[in-house]
Design an enzyme around this catalytic site. Structure first.
Site, PDB file in Angstrom:
ATOM      1  N   GLN A   1      -2.192  -0.606   7.072  1.00  0.00           N
ATOM      2  CA  GLN A   1      -3.535  -1.180   6.948  1.00  0.00           C
ATOM      3  C   GLN A   1      -4.229  -0.738   5.661  1.00  0.00           C
ATOM      4  O   GLN A   1      -5.153  -1.373   5.195  1.00  0.00           O
ATOM      5  CB  GLN A   1      -4.350  -0.683   8.154  1.00  0.00           C
ATOM      6  CG  GLN A   1      -5.777  -1.138   8.216  1.00  0.00           C
ATOM      7  CD  GLN A   1      -5.878  -2.363   9.109  1.00  0.00           C
ATOM      8  OE1 GLN A   1      -5.112  -3.313   8.976  1.00  0.00           O
ATOM      9  NE2 GLN A   1      -6.812  -2.328  10.006  1.00  0.00           N
TER      10      GLN A   1
ATOM     11  N   GLY B   1       1.723   9.122   5.756  1.00  0.00           N
ATOM     12  CA  GLY B   1       1.432   7.712   6.050  1.00  0.00           C
ATOM     13  C   GLY B   1       2.728   6.949   6.280  1.00  0.00           C
ATOM     14  O   GLY B   1       2.897   6.241   7.282  1.00  0.00           O
ATOM     15  N   HIS B   2       3.671   7.129   5.354  1.00  0.00           N
ATOM     16  CA  HIS B   2       4.966   6.454   5.499  1.00  0.00           C
ATOM     17  C   HIS B   2       5.666   6.924   6.779  1.00  0.00           C
ATOM     18  O   HIS B   2       6.279   6.139   7.493  1.00  0.00           O
ATOM     19  CB  HIS B   2       5.875   6.776   4.311  1.00  0.00           C
ATOM     20  CG  HIS B   2       5.361   6.276   2.980  1.00  0.00           C
ATOM     21  ND1 HIS B   2       5.048   7.113   1.940  1.00  0.00           N
ATOM     22  CD2 HIS B   2       5.115   5.024   2.526  1.00  0.00           C
ATOM     23  CE1 HIS B   2       4.648   6.403   0.898  1.00  0.00           C
ATOM     24  NE2 HIS B   2       4.675   5.132   1.226  1.00  0.00           N
TER      25      HIS B   2
ATOM     26  N   MET C   1       7.778   2.266  -1.594  1.00  0.00           N
ATOM     27  CA  MET C   1       8.185   2.546  -2.976  1.00  0.00           C
ATOM     28  C   MET C   1       8.493   4.037  -3.136  1.00  0.00           C
ATOM     29  O   MET C   1       8.492   4.562  -4.253  1.00  0.00           O
ATOM     30  CB  MET C   1       7.089   2.091  -3.945  1.00  0.00           C
ATOM     31  CG  MET C   1       6.868   0.576  -3.875  1.00  0.00           C
ATOM     32  SD  MET C   1       6.246  -0.137  -5.388  1.00  0.00           S
ATOM     33  CE  MET C   1       4.686   0.701  -5.541  1.00  0.00           C
ATOM     34  N   GLY C   2       8.718   4.719  -2.016  1.00  0.00           N
ATOM     35  CA  GLY C   2       9.110   6.128  -2.093  1.00  0.00           C
ATOM     36  C   GLY C   2       7.933   7.059  -2.312  1.00  0.00           C
ATOM     37  O   GLY C   2       6.787   6.671  -2.090  1.00  0.00           O
TER      38      GLY C   2
ATOM     39  N   GLN D   1       5.937  -6.051  -9.363  1.00  0.00           N
ATOM     40  CA  GLN D   1       4.578  -6.018  -8.817  1.00  0.00           C
ATOM     41  C   GLN D   1       3.645  -5.125  -9.628  1.00  0.00           C
ATOM     42  O   GLN D   1       2.481  -4.954  -9.278  1.00  0.00           O
ATOM     43  CB  GLN D   1       4.588  -5.607  -7.342  1.00  0.00           C
ATOM     44  CG  GLN D   1       4.912  -4.148  -7.078  1.00  0.00           C
ATOM     45  CD  GLN D   1       5.071  -3.888  -5.594  1.00  0.00           C
ATOM     46  OE1 GLN D   1       6.020  -4.338  -4.963  1.00  0.00           O
ATOM     47  NE2 GLN D   1       4.121  -3.158  -5.012  1.00  0.00           N
TER      48      GLN D   1
HETATM   49  P1  AMP Z   1       3.915   2.166  -0.745  1.00  0.00           P
HETATM   50  O1  AMP Z   1       5.086   3.085  -0.793  1.00  0.00           O
HETATM   51  O2  AMP Z   1       2.660   2.794  -1.269  1.00  0.00           O
HETATM   52  O3  AMP Z   1       4.206   0.814  -1.329  1.00  0.00           O
HETATM   53  O4  AMP Z   1       3.605   1.926   0.786  1.00  0.00           O
HETATM   54  C1  AMP Z   1       4.609   1.524   1.681  1.00  0.00           C
HETATM   55  C2  AMP Z   1       3.974   1.175   3.002  1.00  0.00           C
HETATM   56  O5  AMP Z   1       3.272   2.324   3.498  1.00  0.00           O
HETATM   57  C3  AMP Z   1       2.930   0.056   2.883  1.00  0.00           C
HETATM   58  O6  AMP Z   1       3.038  -0.798   4.011  1.00  0.00           O
HETATM   59  C4  AMP Z   1       1.624   0.809   2.880  1.00  0.00           C
HETATM   60  O7  AMP Z   1       0.542   0.038   3.381  1.00  0.00           O
HETATM   61  C5  AMP Z   1       1.949   1.967   3.814  1.00  0.00           C
HETATM   62  N1  AMP Z   1       1.046   3.091   3.575  1.00  0.00           N
HETATM   63  C6  AMP Z   1       0.712   3.626   2.372  1.00  0.00           C
HETATM   64  N2  AMP Z   1      -0.197   4.603   2.536  1.00  0.00           N
HETATM   65  C7  AMP Z   1      -0.434   4.705   3.870  1.00  0.00           C
HETATM   66  C8  AMP Z   1      -1.285   5.516   4.675  1.00  0.00           C
HETATM   67  N3  AMP Z   1      -2.075   6.441   4.132  1.00  0.00           N
HETATM   68  N4  AMP Z   1      -1.286   5.335   6.008  1.00  0.00           N
HETATM   69  C9  AMP Z   1      -0.478   4.382   6.577  1.00  0.00           C
HETATM   70  N5  AMP Z   1       0.347   3.579   5.865  1.00  0.00           N
HETATM   71  C10 AMP Z   1       0.358   3.727   4.527  1.00  0.00           C
END
Ligand code: AMP
Length: 282
Positions: free
Chosen positions: A148, A36-37, A30-31, A61
């Site tokens: 995860q 992490g991303h 979601m940007g 969502q």
């Molecule tokens: P989001 O943009 O928050 O919807 O996350 C997109 C993807 O990045 C999802 O698969 C999350 O589980 C993953 N993600 C978010 N935060 C982390 C993190 N700290 N470490 C690894 N993957 C992450």
């Protein structure tokens, strides 16, 4: 790096790459990208020839309009980061193209989605499973990478892929953290400095709880659960839930000696953070 917004163009691109024998990995986000991303992009690059990162703040969502409206959006910065990390394709579909005004077809997973975040955020997983199915049909990937940190989401997606026979390998990547242990999240941008420091209690307490689980054995997990709540509430954090569930079905109940997950959701101010720890009770 190519930036694509048009859904048909995305499909055409993927079909052409596949015809040329190239494999495709998708990283749905979601940007408001963080390390992490970026770790998911790295993993995607190991798994396929071409990585497509999607940025789509998916309205269906969110269970709260205010949360949707204030979700961080940092597109220019995201684009630069993606370029710097050697991404091949950035896909940013428009909301109006993803959801027709008379959109009426939903995808529901009906077991793993029930508890944890599904119980706290009504309709959340229906939005997730629907949009992920749609993104799969738009990007046509061979591999999909999820984190995860959103453990329930990762399991729900794996079930979705199995149940609906998507020809896609789902890969789950470890959680990337700040040095304090706080899991990186786009929502961390909303934390004040003091909240960010306090939020480190989540990971610290989950690590300690893991030790307690071995000491107390599974029959006393309620003690462990209460310990986590008490520790978190020594800060300004307000616990949404702390649940200890079986890894295979995310249910409480008879969990003696089974692999478990401790999953938590905590509000710091208006910011809701989630985290988890996996414990393989042998
Ligand atoms: P989001 O943009 O928050 O919807 O996350 C997109 C993807 O990045 C999802 O698969 C999350 O589980 C993953 N993600 C978010 N935060 C982390 C993190 N700290 N470490 C690894 N993957 C992450």
């Amino acid at each position: 790096m190519i930036v694509i917004s048009d859904i048909k163009e995305m499909q055409r691109f993927s079909k052409a790459q596949r015809s040329a024998g190239k494999s495709i990995a998708v990283v749905p986000t979601m940007g408001a990208l963080h390390r992490g991303h970026l770790s998911l992009i790295q993993l995607a690059k190991e798994k396929a020839d071409i990585t497509v990162l999607t940025i789509f703040v998916n309205p269906t969502q969110f269970d709260n309009d205010n949360d949707l409206e204030h979700y961080p959006r940092t597109f220019e910065q995201d684009k630069t980061l993606c370029e710097q990390h050697g991404l091949e394709v950035l896909f940013i579909p428009h909301v109006a193209d993803v959801y027709a005004p008379d959109f009426s077809t939903w995808v529901n997973e009906e077991q793993l989605s029930d508890g944890l975040c599904g119980a706290s955020r009504e309709g959340h997983f229906q939005g997730v499973t629907t949009v992920v199915s749609k993104l799969f049909n738009m990007v046509l990937p061979d591999v999909a990478i999820f984190g995860q940190k959103d453990a329930q989401q990762a399991m729900v997606i794996k079930r979705l892929v199995r149940d609906l026979n998507f020809p896609i390998e789902v890969v789950i990547a470890p959680t990337v953290r700040e040095p304090s242990g706080l899991a990186l999240s786009s929502r961390n941008k909303h934390l004040s400095d003091s909240e960010r420091q306090e939020a480190a209690i989540i990971h610290k307490t989950l690590n300690y709880a893991k030790v307690l689980c071995f000491e107390h054995k599974a029959e006393n997990l309620e003690i462990v659960r209460q310990f986590i709540i008490d520790e978190i509430e020594t800060t300004s954090g307000k616990v949404d839930y702390v649940n200890i569930v079986r890894q295979h079905d995310l249910k409480c109940g008879l969990i003696f000696d089974q692999p478990i997950i401790i999953a938590v959701a905590v509000f710091f101010g208006k910011t809701r953070l989630i985290d988890n720890i996996f414990i393989d009770n042998e």
